[in-house]
Design a protein around this motif. Structure first.
Motif, PDB file in Angstrom:
ATOM      1  N   LEU B  49       0.822  -1.214   0.000  1.00  0.00           N
ATOM      2  CA  LEU B  49       0.000   0.000   0.000  1.00  0.00           C
ATOM      3  C   LEU B  49       0.855   1.263   0.000  1.00  0.00           C
ATOM      4  CD1 LEU B  49      -2.698  -1.010   2.661  1.00  0.00           C
ATOM      5  CD2 LEU B  49      -2.694  -1.463   0.221  1.00  0.00           C
ATOM      6  N   VAL B  51       2.994   2.155  -2.006  1.00  0.00           N
ATOM      7  CA  VAL B  51       3.330   2.683  -3.341  1.00  0.00           C
ATOM      8  C   VAL B  51       2.752   4.084  -3.537  1.00  0.00           C
ATOM      9  CG1 VAL B  51       3.637   0.488  -4.544  1.00  0.00           C
ATOM     10  CG2 VAL B  51       1.369   1.484  -4.403  1.00  0.00           C
ATOM     11  N   PHE B  52       1.725   4.406  -2.733  1.00  0.00           N
ATOM     12  CA  PHE B  52       1.109   5.738  -2.805  1.00  0.00           C
ATOM     13  C   PHE B  52       2.077   6.836  -2.383  1.00  0.00           C
ATOM     14  CE2 PHE B  52      -2.787   3.228  -1.821  1.00  0.00           C
ATOM     15  CZ  PHE B  52      -3.602   3.681  -2.829  1.00  0.00           C
ATOM     16  N   GLY B 402      -3.220  -6.255  -3.104  1.00  0.00           N
ATOM     17  CA  GLY B 402      -2.152  -5.299  -2.798  1.00  0.00           C
ATOM     18  C   GLY B 402      -0.883  -5.607  -3.573  1.00  0.00           C
ATOM     19  N   TYR B 404      -0.595  -7.364  -6.253  1.00  0.00           N
ATOM     20  CA  TYR B 404      -0.831  -7.241  -7.699  1.00  0.00           C
ATOM     21  C   TYR B 404      -0.679  -5.786  -8.149  1.00  0.00           C
ATOM     22  CZ  TYR B 404      -3.093  -7.629 -12.248  1.00  0.00           C
ATOM     23  OH  TYR B 404      -3.353  -7.580 -13.603  1.00  0.00           O
ATOM     24  N   THR B 405      -1.119  -4.878  -7.291  1.00  0.00           N
ATOM     25  CA  THR B 405      -1.067  -3.463  -7.689  1.00  0.00           C
ATOM     26  C   THR B 405       0.364  -2.902  -7.705  1.00  0.00           C
ATOM     27  OG1 THR B 405      -1.459  -2.799  -5.424  1.00  0.00           O
ATOM     28  CG2 THR B 405      -3.377  -2.882  -6.845  1.00  0.00           C
ATOM     29  N   ILE B 408       1.759  -5.080 -11.035  1.00  0.00           N
ATOM     30  CA  ILE B 408       0.778  -5.685 -11.956  1.00  0.00           C
ATOM     31  C   ILE B 408       1.373  -6.976 -12.534  1.00  0.00           C
ATOM     32  CG2 ILE B 408      -0.901  -5.220 -13.811  1.00  0.00           C
ATOM     33  CD1 ILE B 408      -0.434  -2.299 -13.420  1.00  0.00           C
TER      34      ILE B 408
END
Lengths: 181, 493
Positions: B49, B51-52, B402, B404-405, B408
């Protein structure tokens, strides 16, 4: 004298797990020969050491007691670590009353199967389809209270939608089809 | 150094950074107070998370979760007799009996105050010793860094549960995990099975999520319902707890020093720190009989030490990139994920990042632990009653979507799943997960510095024995590997 059936009965889960590790290590060892010399040295040395370690663990029962204890016994200098969030069985945690902890190992198998199914569906149809189906299956398998189950379903969709909107990641896309949102 | 400190202050004292510190601590407290979930699982979940946000903020967030979790662990230890984290195990000895006597709030107040003071003392120590660490880490060259990586691997003998051979073997698999993808020493792609997806190797964040989040959930699903089975009334006095802690400064300082020193030993961690300081408090009190029956000093000693151990554990993690515990391994994962290299650079060109972490921890322990612990103390009990059946699907979804994002990549998702199953069996058969992670994290550092050293020396291994530093590291390493056997021999004699 031990019959083949008796010998088979002495095989336990730990031995099977170690044998799987051994197979992986042997494969990685031989695969390393296909790399150039500079790239091969490190993985060859490491996988070779892993092979030796697995073999030692598998045949340790046939060693004299002294060597066996070296291989099998807990050799930690420090006896407490942070790996587990909950206390280990040998830690003197309970003061007055034991925690009546029922365990059902089959539930672990169900959870693994549900996660595997979730991944397959998500791969084929995207996380938008896979996630609610996973939660529904979980609610049914573990007999979750309907009200809480509905909450879980809403929360799960919110998580996927949140990721999708915030990061613009194609969570609605699967190999077979895409769900329009 | 002072410029770095000023940069750190200007970075941390922004609305955004302060908000993340608050979020991290609150989340950490919730995780720590929820039995069965634990700080490591929560930190692993948060990793993708992040990555934001930028790298420094991400690392600060993870550190704050770690620190908050350590305090939160005392809530379930006191109210339920179930430590939320292993670092709170000794808190149960006197915390739970206090709850049974109707002094739960007093115990929680002692926990909050002593955790805050212990954490603050460890941060002061961190600031004081940083100039010495800076001088020390700058002495390290490639051969020494290779030996440090080996030393980190030798730590397996310290952290590995079960036999040393098991620990070392699973550590080798961790090293093999790090060899997938393009080799650092040659333009070769290793173990990619012809797939382009494996060119960059396997993701350490995926490994962390699989080994901690998924494997823990598989294990937890076998346990019926929630972990909380005992209902304790949350009564007692906040002021009594605060005053008691402040009137016992010797216990606070002694336990904090024990915590910081033991926490700085890779592999020892807060769990050992809190047992040692609890034992020391019991010994020095002269009233050992009252311990285990609700003695407030037991709670104080345990909680002051485990929070100070967090500060101590940052020393090997930041200076040499050696994770001594599951939580610090995930913290290192955060560094790697955001392209920050833990090690000497954090005490050189990136010193401002290190100071930012210290300041964030200081804000957390001085402001947030007392605020959270004392103001919402009566509400914390509700956290312990969360049914884990409801947590499992949420954590599975967060882990898989999470990861996967992040890239990708379905390879990452598959890694989480397979290492989740692998991690479950590792736990079951006493193969240390931390040993695997030590290998996975240190593998690339070891390989790169080995080949760089050999290039410098023209292929001669003598380079690893040429400086006093190298020889000292080798001696420590040998001591670590053989000390269990030496201690056994000494014991049998």
């Amino acid at each position: 004298m031990k019959t083949p059936i008796n010998r088979l009965q002495t095989i336990n889960g730990e031995m099977v797990f170690t044998a799987i590790l051994l197979i992986i290590a042997v494969y990685l060892f031989f695969e390393a020969f296909t790399f150039s010399e500079r790239a091969a040295t490190f993985p060859q040395a490491i996988s070779g050491a892993a092979v030796v370690g697995c073999i030692l663990l598998l045949i340790s029962k046939h060693f004299p007691p002294r060597i066996r204890s070296f291989i099998e016994e807990d050799a930690r200098i420090i006896q407490h670590d942070e790996e587990q969030a909950t206390p280990r069985d040998d830690e003197p945690v309970d003061v007055d009353e034991p925690q009546d902890q029922d365990t059902k190992p089959t539930n672990s198998a169900y959870t693994v199967a549900l996660i595997a199914g979730y991944l397959v569906v998500a791969y084929l149809a995207g996380f938008f389809v896979g996630t609610p189906l996973f939660v529904l299956a979980y609610i049914l398998v573990f007999d979750i209270n309907r009200v809480y189950g509905a909450g879980l379903l809403v929360a799960s969709i919110a998580i996927v939608a949140g990721f999708d909107r915030a990061l613009n990641v194609p969570l609605n896309e699967g190999l077979l089809f895409t769900v329009g949102i | 150094m002072y410029d770095a400190l000023l940069d750190a202050f200007s970075y941390v004292f922004t609305v955004e950074a302060l908000l993340w510190i608050l979020v991290g601590f609150c989340f950490g407290v919730v995780l720590g107070a929820t039995p069965g979930v634990g700080t490591a699982v929560g930190m692993a979940l948060v990793l993708p998370l992040t990555v934001f946000i930028d790298g420094v903020t991400a690392v600060i967030l993870l550190t704050c979760i770690y620190m908050g979790g350590m305090y939160g662990g005392s809530v379930s230890a006191i109210l339920l007799n179930v430590p939320g984290t292993a670092g709170s195990a000794a808190t149960t000895f006197d915390g739970y009996p206090m709850s049974r006597k109707g002094q739960a709030v007093t115990a929680l107040s002692i926990s909050a105050t002593s955790s805050a003071l212990g954490g603050a003392i460890s941060v002061i120590i961190l600031f004081l010793i940083t100039p010495f660490i800076i001088r020390l880490v700058l002495l390290f060259n490639s051969p020494d860094l290779f030996l440090v990586a080996l030393l980190g691997l030798a730590m397996i003998t310290v952290v590995a549960r079960g036999s040393m051979i098991k620990g070392l073997t699973i550590g080798m698999f961790g090293l093999l995990f790090s060899t997938v993808g393009i080799a650092p020493t040659a333009p070769d792609v290793r173990y990619n099975f012809g797939s382009l997806l494996l060119y960059d190797g396997l993701d350490i964040v995926a490994a962390l999520l699989g080994l901690f989040a998924i494997s823990e959930m598989i294990k937890l699903s076998a346990e019926q319902g929630g972990i909380a089975k005992v209902d304790t009334e949350v009564t007692g006095s906040v002021s009594e707890g605060i005053l008691f802690t402040l009137r016992n400064p010797v216990y606070v300082i002694k336990s904090s020093l024990i915590g910081t020193i033991i926490g700085a030993l890779p592999g020892a961690g807060s769990s050992m720190a809190n047992f040692v300081s609890y034992s020391e408090a019991m010994r020095s009190s002269g009233m050992a009989d009252s311990f285990g029956k609700g003695d407030k000093r037991g709670v104080l000693a345990s909680e002051a030490s485990n929070n100070s151990a967090v500060g101590g554990s940052l020393i090997p993690t930041l200076s040499f990139g050696i994770p001594g515990s599951a939580s610090t391994a995930i913290l290192l994962g955060g560094f790697l994920m955001h392209g920050l290299n833990p090690g000497p650079s954090l005490f050189g060109s990136n010193l401002d990042i290190t100071f930012s972490i210290y300041i964030a921890v200081a804000i957390g322990v001085i402001v947030l632990i007392p605020a959270l612990g004392l103001l919402v103390i009566t509400q914390l009990g509700h956290l312990t009653k969360i049914n884990t059946d409801y947590i499992i699907p949420m954590i599975v979804i967060l882990s898989l979507t999470g990861i996967y994002t992040v890239n990708i990549s379905w390879i990452d998702v598959l890694t989480v799943f397979l290492l989740g199953i692998g991690g479950y069996y590792m736990r079951k058969y006493d193969f240390s997960i931390v040993a695997f992670l030590l290998g996975a994290i240190l593998g690339r550092m070891a390989e790169e510095n080995l080949f760089r050293s050999l290039q410098i020396s023209g292929g001669s291994y003598d380079i690893f024995f040429e400086s006093w530093l190298s020889i000292a590291i080798i001696l420590i390493m040998l001591l670590l590997v053989f000390s269990p056997q030496l201690m056994k021999l000494r014991g049998s004699n």
